[in-house]
Design a protein around this motif. Structure first.
Motif, PDB file in Angstrom:
ATOM      1  N   ILE A   1       0.837  -1.207   0.000  1.00 48.08           N
ATOM      2  CA  ILE A   1       0.000   0.000   0.000  1.00 48.08           C
ATOM      3  C   ILE A   1       0.866   1.248   0.000  1.00 48.08           C
ATOM      4  O   ILE A   1       0.615   2.213  -0.743  1.00 48.08           O
ATOM      5  N   ARG A   2       1.925   1.257   0.817  1.00 48.73           N
ATOM      6  CA  ARG A   2       2.803   2.435   0.881  1.00 48.73           C
ATOM      7  C   ARG A   2       3.442   2.729  -0.465  1.00 48.73           C
ATOM      8  O   ARG A   2       3.450   3.877  -0.927  1.00 48.73           O
ATOM      9  N   ASP A   3       3.972   1.710  -1.128  1.00 50.39           N
ATOM     10  CA  ASP A   3       4.667   1.928  -2.391  1.00 50.39           C
ATOM     11  C   ASP A   3       3.705   2.291  -3.514  1.00 50.39           C
ATOM     12  O   ASP A   3       4.083   3.025  -4.437  1.00 50.39           O
ATOM     13  N   MET A   4       2.469   1.797  -3.486  1.00 52.60           N
ATOM     14  CA  MET A   4       1.484   2.173  -4.509  1.00 52.60           C
ATOM     15  C   MET A   4       1.174   3.669  -4.421  1.00 52.60           C
ATOM     16  O   MET A   4       1.160   4.382  -5.433  1.00 52.60           O
ATOM     17  N   VAL A   5       0.929   4.160  -3.211  1.00 57.76           N
ATOM     18  CA  VAL A   5       0.620   5.585  -3.043  1.00 57.76           C
ATOM     19  C   VAL A   5       1.852   6.431  -3.341  1.00 57.76           C
ATOM     20  O   VAL A   5       1.755   7.489  -3.982  1.00 57.76           O
ATOM     21  N   ALA A   6       3.027   5.987  -2.909  1.00 59.03           N
ATOM     22  CA  ALA A   6       4.247   6.751  -3.173  1.00 59.03           C
ATOM     23  C   ALA A   6       4.506   6.867  -4.673  1.00 59.03           C
ATOM     24  O   ALA A   6       4.924   7.927  -5.159  1.00 59.03           O
ATOM     25  N   SER A   7       4.259   5.804  -5.434  1.00 58.55           N
ATOM     26  CA  SER A   7       4.437   5.866  -6.888  1.00 58.55           C
ATOM     27  C   SER A   7       3.467   6.855  -7.513  1.00 58.55           C
ATOM     28  O   SER A   7       3.823   7.593  -8.438  1.00 58.55           O
ATOM     29  N   ALA A   8       2.229   6.884  -7.020  1.00 54.41           N
ATOM     30  CA  ALA A   8       1.245   7.835  -7.553  1.00 54.41           C
ATOM     31  C   ALA A   8       1.630   9.274  -7.225  1.00 54.41           C
ATOM     32  O   ALA A   8       1.269  10.197  -7.958  1.00 54.41           O
ATOM     33  N   LEU A   9       2.350   9.491  -6.134  1.00 58.19           N
ATOM     34  CA  LEU A   9       2.801  10.831  -5.770  1.00 58.19           C
ATOM     35  C   LEU A   9       4.031  11.268  -6.551  1.00 58.19           C
ATOM     36  O   LEU A   9       4.254  12.468  -6.727  1.00 58.19           O
ATOM     37  N   CYS A  10       4.829  10.301  -7.015  1.00 59.26           N
ATOM     38  CA  CYS A  10       6.125  10.619  -7.625  1.00 59.26           C
ATOM     39  C   CYS A  10       6.148  10.479  -9.137  1.00 59.26           C
ATOM     40  O   CYS A  10       7.023  11.068  -9.789  1.00 59.26           O
ATOM     41  N   TYR A  11       5.248   9.699  -9.722  1.00 62.52           N
ATOM     42  CA  TYR A  11       5.292   9.426 -11.159  1.00 62.52           C
ATOM     43  C   TYR A  11       3.938   9.724 -11.795  1.00 62.52           C
ATOM     44  O   TYR A  11       2.891   9.379 -11.235  1.00 62.52           O
ATOM     45  N   ASP A  12       3.969  10.334 -12.966  1.00 65.10           N
ATOM     46  CA  ASP A  12       2.727  10.648 -13.673  1.00 65.10           C
ATOM     47  C   ASP A  12       1.956   9.390 -14.044  1.00 65.10           C
ATOM     48  O   ASP A  12       0.720   9.390 -14.086  1.00 65.10           O
ATOM     49  N   LYS A  13       2.659   8.297 -14.308  1.00 65.35           N
ATOM     50  CA  LYS A  13       1.991   7.036 -14.653  1.00 65.35           C
ATOM     51  C   LYS A  13       1.289   6.418 -13.460  1.00 65.35           C
ATOM     52  O   LYS A  13       0.399   5.579 -13.623  1.00 65.35           O
ATOM     53  N   GLY A  14       1.682   6.812 -12.263  1.00 65.75           N
ATOM     54  CA  GLY A  14       1.069   6.293 -11.057  1.00 65.75           C
ATOM     55  C   GLY A  14       1.677   4.986 -10.609  1.00 65.75           C
ATOM     56  O   GLY A  14       2.767   4.590 -11.028  1.00 65.75           O
ATOM     57  N   GLY A  15       0.957   4.291  -9.733  1.00 63.52           N
ATOM     58  CA  GLY A  15       1.381   2.992  -9.246  1.00 63.52           C
ATOM     59  C   GLY A  15       0.564   1.893  -9.890  1.00 63.52           C
ATOM     60  O   GLY A  15      -0.640   2.043 -10.113  1.00 63.52           O
ATOM     61  N   LEU A  16       1.211   0.777 -10.203  1.00 69.24           N
ATOM     62  CA  LEU A  16       0.533  -0.319 -10.905  1.00 69.24           C
ATOM     63  C   LEU A  16       0.946  -1.653 -10.308  1.00 69.24           C
ATOM     64  O   LEU A  16       2.108  -1.853  -9.946  1.00 69.24           O
ATOM     65  N   ALA A  17      -0.035  -2.570 -10.211  1.00 70.70           N
ATOM     66  CA  ALA A  17       0.220  -3.918  -9.712  1.00 70.70           C
ATOM     67  C   ALA A  17      -0.576  -4.910 -10.547  1.00 70.70           C
ATOM     68  O   ALA A  17      -1.670  -4.602 -11.032  1.00 70.70           O
ATOM     69  N   PHE A  18      -0.004  -6.094 -10.706  1.00 72.25           N
ATOM     70  CA  PHE A  18      -0.660  -7.163 -11.460  1.00 72.25           C
ATOM     71  C   PHE A  18      -1.268  -8.163 -10.492  1.00 72.25           C
ATOM     72  O   PHE A  18      -0.623  -8.580  -9.520  1.00 72.25           O
ATOM     73  N   VAL A  19      -2.517  -8.544 -10.738  1.00 70.49           N
ATOM     74  CA  VAL A  19      -3.234  -9.503  -9.900  1.00 70.49           C
ATOM     75  C   VAL A  19      -3.149 -10.875 -10.567  1.00 70.49           C
ATOM     76  O   VAL A  19      -3.657 -11.069 -11.680  1.00 70.49           O
ATOM     77  N   ASN A  20      -2.511 -11.797  -9.888  1.00 70.70           N
ATOM     78  CA  ASN A  20      -2.353 -13.152 -10.414  1.00 70.70           C
ATOM     79  C   ASN A  20      -3.507 -14.015  -9.907  1.00 70.70           C
ATOM     80  O   ASN A  20      -3.648 -14.239  -8.702  1.00 70.70           O
ATOM     81  N   ARG A  21      -4.339 -14.496 -10.837  1.00 74.38           N
ATOM     82  CA  ARG A  21      -5.493 -15.334 -10.496  1.00 74.38           C
ATOM     83  C   ARG A  21      -5.273 -16.757 -11.003  1.00 74.38           C
ATOM     84  O   ARG A  21      -4.738 -16.957 -12.090  1.00 74.38           O
ATOM     85  N   ILE A  22      -5.726 -17.712 -10.211  1.00 72.88           N
ATOM     86  CA  ILE A  22      -5.728 -19.121 -10.613  1.00 72.88           C
ATOM     87  C   ILE A  22      -7.135 -19.646 -10.390  1.00 72.88           C
ATOM     88  O   ILE A  22      -7.625 -19.669  -9.254  1.00 72.88           O
ATOM     89  N   GLY A  23      -7.784 -20.027 -11.479  1.00 69.15           N
ATOM     90  CA  GLY A  23      -9.157 -20.494 -11.366  1.00 69.15           C
ATOM     91  C   GLY A  23     -10.106 -19.422 -10.897  1.00 69.15           C
ATOM     92  O   GLY A  23     -11.088 -19.713 -10.211  1.00 69.15           O
ATOM     93  N   GLY A  24      -9.826 -18.154 -11.239  1.00 71.92           N
ATOM     94  CA  GLY A  24     -10.685 -17.051 -10.827  1.00 71.92           C
ATOM     95  C   GLY A  24     -10.435 -16.574  -9.410  1.00 71.92           C
ATOM     96  O   GLY A  24     -11.078 -15.607  -8.978  1.00 71.92           O
TER      97      GLY A  24
END
Length: 417
Positions: free
Chosen positions: A119-142
């Motif tokens: 959570i800290r790094d997601m918000v920090a990325s949004a504060l520091c980079y125009d692209k914001g913070g991004l994470a990939f959600v890995n799903r198995i069987g939904g």
């Protein structure tokens, strides 16, 4: 075979190959892009800011203490809050602690990242980079199994050119479905560091000026004027002697000795130099405005008092932190829940954790709400992380004993009736 036939057998393949690439001046197709969501470089070219000082690297910006303090304040506060998954059943929100998403956000989002860091790094990325913070959600069987955050250098975000601003994502140049992406970014599609680049640059330049001033510490400061001709060799010797005698912190305040009719003309400080400290404090206020945090919370305490510091803290919770919590809840809900789950599931940050330090104020508020029957005692105990007790679900005023038997009226003449 005749010579004519041999010539045709050799020349025809050459002619056919040439016809396949005709015309020779044909140009490659031109890639067309939209300016509906211009990049930083395109904005600089269109606004005439290219080559100006209106951009600053993230590393340089974070080297300014006020900037790093603001980024830490805004990013660490949401990460420190409790996070849970709730489900709407019968018009009431019910906590679902065993949901796979709740387990990840309560413990570790993957094998090497805890929920706090995520959570800290997601918000920090949004504060520091125009692209914001991004994470990939890995799903198995939904079912969500892990959440992997990527540094801004490893992903790209493109938006549709038809005005809908529909994003498409690529991680390490590999297209990714949007339903498996958590994307958090700042307002105006720009980060706080980018929007406040000029203010941060001015503050950084003042720090460098102060560092250089105290590093050299040449006293007295001014210009040496010589009436006669000194020559190149004499100039070098005089400069070397002057620097070794008067420059550096160890030589501050020493008496200057001049020779051969030389005169020292001190340099008068202008208004900007005399108000250097005030200018630096003003830049701290500008940085605080850019990140929407009270100056006192980045330790600019000149105008802070006991009363307004508390009020500024409340304003930080309501106007600075709450928008980020709402944005986080929305981004996590969209990326972590499937469409059918979004109908009755959502992610909630426990805002109540922000006031737990003031136990007296919490006790007064809970007691008042129970007295006016807004909440029952068990709901108040839940706020304090205490177990419920039997009979605590009743809405009653504990300060008034309504269960006691009524006292019979007293007759002045005959005594009690």
């Amino acid at each position: 075979m005749s010579i004519h036939v041999q010539w045709r057998a050799r020349i025809f393949p050459v002619i056919i190959a040439a016809m396949m690439i005709w015309p020779f001046n044909r140009k490659a197709p031109i890639e067309q892009k939209s300016l509906g969501n211009p990049s930083e470089e395109e904005i600089a070219v269109l606004t005439g800011a290219a080559g100006s000082s209106s951009t600053i690297s993230v590393a340089t910006a974070l080297s300014v203490p006020a900037v790093s303090a603001a980024v830490r304040l805004v990013s660490e506060a949401p990460a420190a809050l409790g996070c849970k998954v709730v489900k709407i059943e019968g018009g009431k929100e019910v906590d679902v602690p065993d949901h796979p998403v709740a387990v990840l956000l309560r413990d570790q989002v993957n094998d090497y990242t805890c929920a706090y860091d995520f959570i800290r790094d997601m918000v920090a990325s949004a504060l520091c980079y125009d692209k914001g913070g991004l994470a990939f959600v890995n799903r198995i069987g939904g079912e969500v199994r892990e959440i992997v955050r990527y540094e801004p250098a490893h992903f790209t975000v493109d938006y549709s050119a038809d005005g809908r601003q529909e994003p498409s994502y690529r991680i390490n140049n590999v297209p990714m479905p949007a339903e498996n992406i958590i994307h958090l970014r700042g307002s105006f599609a720009r980060c706080a560091i980018s929007l406040a680049a000029d203010a941060i640059t001015a503050c950084k330049n003042m720090e460098l000026h102060a560092s250089s001033l105290f590093k050299n510490a040449a006293r007295p400061a001014g210009v040496i004027e010589i009436a006669g001709k000194l020559g190149d060799e004499g100039l070098k010797k005089m400069k070397s002697a002057w620097q070794s005698a008067h420059e550096g912190p160890a030589n501050t305040g020493k008496t200057a000795v001049l020779w051969d009719g030389a005169k020292f003309n001190p340099i008068t400080m202008n208004s900007t130099d005399s108000q250097f400290l005030e200018n630096r404090k003003h830049q701290l206020d500008e940085i605080a405005r850019a990140f929407r945090v009270p100056p006192s919370m980045i330790y600019e305490l000149d105008r802070a008092t006991w009363s307004n510091s508390e009020q500024m803290g409340l304003e930080f919770l309501n106007y600075s932190l709450e928008p980020w919590l709402k944005a986080l809840e929305g981004a996590l809900r969209r990326g972590l829940f499937l469409p059918e789950e979004r109908k009755n599931h959502r992610i909630v940050f426990d805002r109540d954790d922000l006031t737990k330090a003031d136990l007296g104020a919490r006790a007064t508020a809970i007691s008042s709400l129970i007295s006016v029957k807004v909440i029952n005692p068990n709901e108040g105990r839940e706020w304090l992380d205490l177990a419920p007790y039997k009979g605590g679900d009743e809405f009653s005023n504990p300060h008034i004993n309504t269960d006691a038997p009524s006292v019979p009226a007293k007759d002045p003449a005959n005594g009690p009736q």
